[in-house]
Structure formats: C-alpha cells, structure tokens
Design an enzyme around this catalytic site. Structure first.
Site, PDB file in Angstrom:
ATOM      1  N   CYS A   1      11.754  16.520  61.507  1.00 44.04           N
ATOM      2  CA  CYS A   1      11.641  15.096  61.836  1.00 44.04           C
ATOM      3  C   CYS A   1      11.752  14.874  63.338  1.00 44.04           C
ATOM      4  O   CYS A   1      11.840  13.736  63.790  1.00 44.04           O
ATOM      5  CB  CYS A   1      12.696  14.288  61.081  1.00 44.04           C
ATOM      6  SG  CYS A   1      14.380  14.808  61.400  1.00 44.04           S
TER       7      CYS A   1
ATOM      8  N   ASP B   1      14.689  22.155  56.339  1.00 43.83           N
ATOM      9  CA  ASP B   1      14.394  20.730  56.566  1.00 43.83           C
ATOM     10  C   ASP B   1      15.624  20.129  57.245  1.00 43.83           C
ATOM     11  O   ASP B   1      16.389  19.390  56.637  1.00 43.83           O
ATOM     12  CB  ASP B   1      14.105  20.049  55.218  1.00 43.83           C
ATOM     13  CG  ASP B   1      13.715  18.588  55.381  1.00 43.83           C
ATOM     14  OD1 ASP B   1      13.593  18.118  56.531  1.00 43.83           O
ATOM     15  OD2 ASP B   1      13.545  17.906  54.355  1.00 43.83           O
TER      16      ASP B   1
ATOM     17  N   GLN C   1      14.603  10.096  50.095  1.00 44.11           N
ATOM     18  CA  GLN C   1      13.556   9.736  51.058  1.00 44.11           C
ATOM     19  C   GLN C   1      13.161   8.266  50.893  1.00 44.11           C
ATOM     20  O   GLN C   1      12.972   7.792  49.777  1.00 44.11           O
ATOM     21  CB  GLN C   1      12.327  10.620  50.823  1.00 44.11           C
ATOM     22  CG  GLN C   1      12.570  12.080  51.146  1.00 44.11           C
ATOM     23  CD  GLN C   1      12.482  12.380  52.630  1.00 44.11           C
ATOM     24  OE1 GLN C   1      12.315  11.487  53.441  1.00 44.11           O
ATOM     25  NE2 GLN C   1      12.602  13.646  52.989  1.00 44.11           N
TER      26      GLN C   1
ATOM     27  N   CYS D   1      10.648  -8.530  55.592  1.00 45.29           N
ATOM     28  CA  CYS D   1      10.389  -7.405  56.483  1.00 45.29           C
ATOM     29  C   CYS D   1       9.165  -6.683  55.927  1.00 45.29           C
ATOM     30  O   CYS D   1       9.169  -6.270  54.759  1.00 45.29           O
ATOM     31  CB  CYS D   1      11.598  -6.473  56.511  1.00 45.29           C
ATOM     32  SG  CYS D   1      11.269  -4.944  57.393  1.00 45.29           S
TER      33      CYS D   1
ATOM     34  N   GLU E   1      23.602  23.133  51.030  1.00 38.84           N
ATOM     35  CA  GLU E   1      23.770  21.823  51.684  1.00 38.84           C
ATOM     36  C   GLU E   1      25.250  21.637  51.975  1.00 38.84           C
ATOM     37  O   GLU E   1      26.097  21.993  51.172  1.00 38.84           O
ATOM     38  CB  GLU E   1      23.255  20.732  50.729  1.00 38.84           C
ATOM     39  CG  GLU E   1      23.590  19.317  51.094  1.00 38.84           C
ATOM     40  CD  GLU E   1      22.981  18.906  52.419  1.00 38.84           C
ATOM     41  OE1 GLU E   1      23.772  18.472  53.283  1.00 38.84           O
ATOM     42  OE2 GLU E   1      21.766  19.023  52.603  1.00 38.84           O
TER      43      GLU E   1
ATOM     44  N   TYR F   1      18.449  23.365  53.805  1.00 40.30           N
ATOM     45  CA  TYR F   1      19.102  22.049  53.976  1.00 40.30           C
ATOM     46  C   TYR F   1      18.662  21.217  52.783  1.00 40.30           C
ATOM     47  O   TYR F   1      17.828  20.321  52.922  1.00 40.30           O
ATOM     48  CB  TYR F   1      18.674  21.364  55.282  1.00 40.30           C
ATOM     49  CG  TYR F   1      19.088  22.067  56.553  1.00 40.30           C
ATOM     50  CD1 TYR F   1      20.242  21.686  57.239  1.00 40.30           C
ATOM     51  CD2 TYR F   1      18.313  23.085  57.107  1.00 40.30           C
ATOM     52  CE1 TYR F   1      20.620  22.311  58.427  1.00 40.30           C
ATOM     53  CE2 TYR F   1      18.677  23.712  58.289  1.00 40.30           C
ATOM     54  CZ  TYR F   1      19.834  23.318  58.942  1.00 40.30           C
ATOM     55  OH  TYR F   1      20.192  23.937  60.116  1.00 40.30           O
TER      56      TYR F   1
END
Length: 362
Positions: free
Chosen positions: A317, A290, A192, A68, A242, A221
């Site tokens: 995002c 975030d 990430q 990939c 969180e 967050y």
C-alpha cells in the site's frame, strides 16, 4: 508507477520500477463512487446541537455532514438516522476538552454481498441514556441491521476504539464475501473497505502465486485470513501469521466458516514465527507479504532470503517502502517480474500494488 528510490540496503541506483520491470496500467473502478463499506464518524456539539461529520482540516472542529460520495448510501443513511435519533433523545456528544458527554463515534459496517449492517456506538463510559428507545428506533428505521454494538472508550485519546465491546442487540458479527470466500466481520476486525477492488487485488495475487495445488504457502501478514483463505483453495497448505491476536481468532473462525481445513494460523511477528516454521521443516514454495505502510520488517526480508521460496508475492500500500524492500530482495537473488497497481481507494492519492517476484535461479 512504482517509486524509484535508492535501496535501504545501501545498493544505491534505481530500485524496482527501473529497467526491465513491467508495470501494468492501474486497474481502476468503472464506478468509482459509493465503494466504502465502513464509515467511522465522530460526534460533537456545535451551538448546542449534535453534529457528526469530518474534522475541519488541521483542527478538532467537526463539520456536520449529510452525505459522502465514496461511502455506500446505506452507511450515510445510518449515520444520519443515528444522529437524528440521538438529537431527539437528547444524547450528548463527547467533548474532548471537558472529557464529558456520551457519544464519541458511530461506526457502520455494511456487507456488500449480504446486505447485512452492523452499527457500533462508541461511548464515553458504559451508560447510554434511553438505550432501549434508541435500539428500537434504529431497528425500525433499518430492518437490515443485524448487529448493534457498544464500544466503551473512556480514555482521553483520539483513538476511536476502546477495549470493551458489548452487543446491545442482535449478533456479534455480520458477514460478507470476497469471491466465494465468506468472512465474519466483528466490530473491531480489520476488513478491506472496498470489497469489489479487493477481489481484483487478490485474484492478481493468486495469479502471481502460480499455484498448482501442490504448494506450501506462507502468508506473512495475514490479518483475518483474507488472502490466506483465497490461496488455500488452490494450494496444498497455507500458513498464516499475524501479530494481532483478535485477527487470528477471526481468521480461524473464517476458515471454519468456509470449511477450509488446509490452513494453519499463528499469532506473532512474522520475523519470529517464520524461522520457527523453518526449523520445523516447513519449506514454502511461495511467500506472500501484505505489510502495513512501513513495509516489511528487515528481519522478515532476511528470513525470506534464507527460506528461499521460488516465488514471493508482495502486496503493497506504499510504493516507497515497496521499492526499498524490492531492492533488498533483488540484492538477495530475486527478480521483480511484474507490477500490477490497483486503485483500491478512488479519489484518494493511495494505490495498492501486487508484485510478482521470483528467485533468479528458478
């Protein structure tokens, strides 16, 4: 650019991305290939042979895959080797229809900065046939593997991870660094997937936070503390919150790992914890958010407006929920200064944005 849509608060009109907001050109990658540090690959049986790859579109049929181009080469090689060894040892793949078979997924995590590799075998039930041979052969093939874990998922579900994790060999975590902050990565911890662009993203968030070393910052967050620890090096005090308890455990471990003592982490929903902090007399100059794709909880946005930080840094995002939330903040007395899109996932439609927001009277 940033999505234009009318605000959820009933304000109507174009949201952020309208007049007067500076949206910079997207920061891309020079080499937008082989950037992912995590592979999670399902297993299945095709005509009697074990296969591992991706699901064919709109189906549960697995297309066997050897490589990939957005995965780090190591991850491809590890998946191929695990598949080959499993075939040799006669390990069966999990069958959704019959709920039989052993191997459901393999997850591979790679520390770009450290070269460390973690392999997680996700199994239906606790037993792994010929387990010791399997571990031995994986170790021989990959000397950089530091952790081989088993995750047990016996549920009829397409959720990848079950609740129980065993270390089969080696360590329970591997490490990686973003900038000069070191992170411990466990089998289930969120980290990430593109560490190179994450550093670009966080440096921009740090720039928009405009920290002098005297500020109190809330990271609403915070996950495993990635942004919190980045900011803590430049702030007086950082509070992270969180909702996932395991992530907060990881965040505390990561703070300790880096000798960062001016952070405090709490478990809970940001919209519940922030008012408690306010009642304790905590007055943040900067709040960083975030959130997941659904954007900020409405109650959190209301809390931000009540707490009145001088600056808000919004890492998003999803441009649509970002536009909706910016409308609420703008109606509540804030001004969107600038937006920096960052291409975190080259060859996909997704883009992350960092937004600098300040109070209108500052």
């Amino acid at each position: 650019g940033v999505a234009r849509e009318s605000g959820a608060s009933g304000g109507g009109g174009p949201a952020a991305g309208g007049a007067g907001v500076l949206v910079h050109p997207t920061l891309g990658m020079d080499e937008p290939w082989r950037y992912r540090n995590k592979a999670q690959v399902p297993f299945g049986e095709e005509e009697g042979g074990l296969v591992a790859g991706f699901f064919a579109k709109g189906s549960h049929r697995i297309v066997d895959m050897e490589s990939c181009l957005i995965q780090h080469e190591n991850n491809d090689e590890v998946v191929a080797a695990v598949k080959g060894i499993a075939r040799d040892l006669g390990i069966t793949a999990y069958d959704e229809a019959t709920h039989r078979g052993v191997l459901r997924h393999v997850v591979v995590k790679y520390g770009f900065a450290t070269g460390e590799i973690m392999i997680v075998l996700i199994t239906n039930g606790t037993e792994i046939p010929r387990k010791n041979e399997w571990i031995q052969r994986i170790r021989e093939a990959f000397p950089d593997v530091l952790s081989i874990c088993q995750n047990i998922n016996s549920k009829r579900t397409n959720v990848i991870f079950g609740d129980e994790i065993k270390v089969l060999w080696g360590q329970s975590v591997i490490h990686d660094t973003i900038g000069d902050v070191k992170f411990a990565i466990s089998p289930r911890s969120f980290y990430q997937v593109n560490p190179q662009q994450t550093e670009v993203l966080y440096r921009k968030a740090l720039e928009y936070a405009q920290l002098s070393g005297e500020e109190t910052v809330i990271d609403a967050y915070c996950g495993i503390g990635t942004i919190s620890l980045f900011l803590a090096q430049h702030a007086k005090k950082v509070y992270g919150v969180e909702i996932v308890p395991e992530a907060i455990e990881d965040a505390r471990i990561n703070a300790e790992l880096n000798g960062i003592t001016n952070v405090e982490f709490a478990v809970g929903a940001a919209e519940h914890i922030l008012p408690e902090w306010k009642n304790q007399g905590i007055r943040p100059e900067v709040i960083v958010v975030d959130p997941p794709r659904k954007g900020c909880d409405e109650a959190l946005l209301e809390t931000i407006l009540v707490m009145k930080p001088e600056r808000v840094v919004y890492v998003s995002c999803n441009p649509a929920t970002l536009a909706r939330d910016l409308r609420v903040l703008e109606d509540g007395g804030y001004r969107t200064m600038e937006v920096q899109p960052v291409d975190m996932f080259p060859h996909t439609v997704h883009v992350e944005c960092v937004v600098g927001i300040c109070r209108d009277d500052t």
